[in-house]
Design a protein around this motif. Structure first.
Motif, PDB file in Angstrom:
ATOM      1  N   THR A   3      -4.726  13.840  47.118  1.00  0.00           N
ATOM      2  CA  THR A   3      -6.178  13.769  47.315  1.00  0.00           C
ATOM      3  C   THR A   3      -6.921  13.950  45.995  1.00  0.00           C
ATOM      4  N   PRO A   4      -8.168  13.458  45.920  1.00  0.00           N
ATOM      5  CA  PRO A   4      -8.985  13.683  44.724  1.00  0.00           C
ATOM      6  C   PRO A   4      -9.307  15.162  44.541  1.00  0.00           C
ATOM      7  N   THR A   5      -9.895  15.474  43.410  1.00  0.00           N
ATOM      8  CA  THR A   5     -10.285  16.851  43.101  1.00  0.00           C
ATOM      9  C   THR A   5     -11.348  17.343  44.078  1.00  0.00           C
ATOM     10  N   ILE A   6     -11.244  18.594  44.497  1.00  0.00           N
ATOM     11  CA  ILE A   6     -12.246  19.222  45.343  1.00  0.00           C
ATOM     12  C   ILE A   6     -13.285  19.879  44.435  1.00  0.00           C
ATOM     13  N   GLU A  10     -22.882  20.288  43.583  1.00  0.00           N
ATOM     14  CA  GLU A  10     -23.533  19.808  42.373  1.00  0.00           C
ATOM     15  C   GLU A  10     -22.642  18.817  41.621  1.00  0.00           C
ATOM     16  N   GLN A  11     -21.344  19.143  41.536  1.00  0.00           N
ATOM     17  CA  GLN A  11     -20.403  18.252  40.862  1.00  0.00           C
ATOM     18  C   GLN A  11     -20.257  16.936  41.623  1.00  0.00           C
ATOM     19  N   TRP A  12     -20.242  17.043  42.956  1.00  0.00           N
ATOM     20  CA  TRP A  12     -20.119  15.835  43.784  1.00  0.00           C
ATOM     21  C   TRP A  12     -21.326  14.927  43.579  1.00  0.00           C
ATOM     22  N   GLU A  13     -22.540  15.515  43.540  1.00  0.00           N
ATOM     23  CA  GLU A  13     -23.751  14.724  43.353  1.00  0.00           C
ATOM     24  C   GLU A  13     -23.773  14.090  41.972  1.00  0.00           C
ATOM     25  N   ALA A  14     -23.287  14.808  40.962  1.00  0.00           N
ATOM     26  CA  ALA A  14     -23.226  14.249  39.614  1.00  0.00           C
ATOM     27  C   ALA A  14     -22.279  13.053  39.570  1.00  0.00           C
TER      28      ALA A  14
END
Length: 260
Positions: A3-6, A10-14
């Protein structure tokens, strides 16, 4: 499965914003490609073609149903095709399942039809079984061979000027994967979406974005509802602009209670 990084919200939106830049570039490139299609030369259709429909024999011009443009998808439903006689080709059936309500295309002076070699009784039976409602005709001559769809599915676009019919575009293979929604069909036509933001040759029919949109069962009304026109007044969207979803909703009233 790796799986991708969790990440944090804020990081997801970036990450989403970073990808959004490329997605907007793709949208603009797609718009530019559609603009090139609208400048494609036209090929005169000199031969007379005949189709069988529910009401009898029809010409290619008849398939336009009085509208300016015609889109014909060649669907494989006939003896020798896997699934016959209960089903059409699996791939063509997936395409048929994804076709949006044709009333929206009709509102842009465009008719969408399917064409196969199966007799009309079999086509009507198949449509009833699968819940399909688009016009579907029987080819009776070399139409499929002449327009590149005798061995493989494909979508041809036509326009007429009086009694003269012209072929304006053709797409097949993986190009057909995008077909089904109103916008993808309009983007392969000679006149496009016919909205003011499009890059089209001078004199092409164009209206303000949103203005022509309607519920599919109310296009028979001569004009859009006055309330709708009032909501979209001055709200034409630049497709390359920075407007947020909230801005667009506020301007058009879309997805917001009408009692606000």
């Amino acid at each position: 499965m790796k799986t991708p990084t969790i990440v944090t919200s804020e990081q997801w939106e970036a990450a989403r914003q970073q990808l959004l830049v490329k997605e907007k570039e793709l949208t603009r490139a797609r718009d530019a490609l559609a603009a090139e299609r609208r400048r494609m030369p036209w090929l005169a259709v000199e031969k007379q073609y005949a189709f069988d429909g529910p009401q009898g024999r029809l010409s290619l011009l008849d398939l336009f149903e009085g509208r300016r443009q015609l889109i014909v998808y060649r669907a494989f439903f006939e003896p020798g095709v896997f699934g016959w006689p209960e089903h059409a080709c699996r791939g063509c059936s997936m395409v048929a399942d994804q076709v949006a309500h044709v009333a929206h295309l009709n509102a842009r002076d465009t008719t969408l039809v399917f064409a196969s070699r199966a007799p009309q009784p079999d086509i009507e039976r198949l449509k009833a079984r699968m819940g399909w409602t688009m016009p579907w005709y029987t080819m009776t001559d070399e139409f499929d061979t002449d327009f590149g769809v005798n061995d493989w599915h494909g979508t041809n676009a036509f326009i007429h000027d009086g009694d003269s019919v012209f072929r304006t575009y053709f797409i097949n293979s993986r190009g057909d994967e995008a077909m089904g929604n109103t916008w993808s069909y309009l983007d392969i036509t000679a006149l496009g979406r016919q909205e003011e933001w499009e890059d089209s040759p001078d004199g092409y029919p164009q209206t303000q974005p949103y203005q022509w949109w309607n519920w599919h069962d109310e296009y028979t009304n001569a004009e859009p509802a006055a309330e709708w026109l009032a909501k979209i007044a001055g709200s034409a969207e630049d497709p390359n602009g920075p407007r947020s979803d909230a801005d667009k909703q506020a301007a058009t009233g879309c997805c917001r209670p009408t009692t606000e």
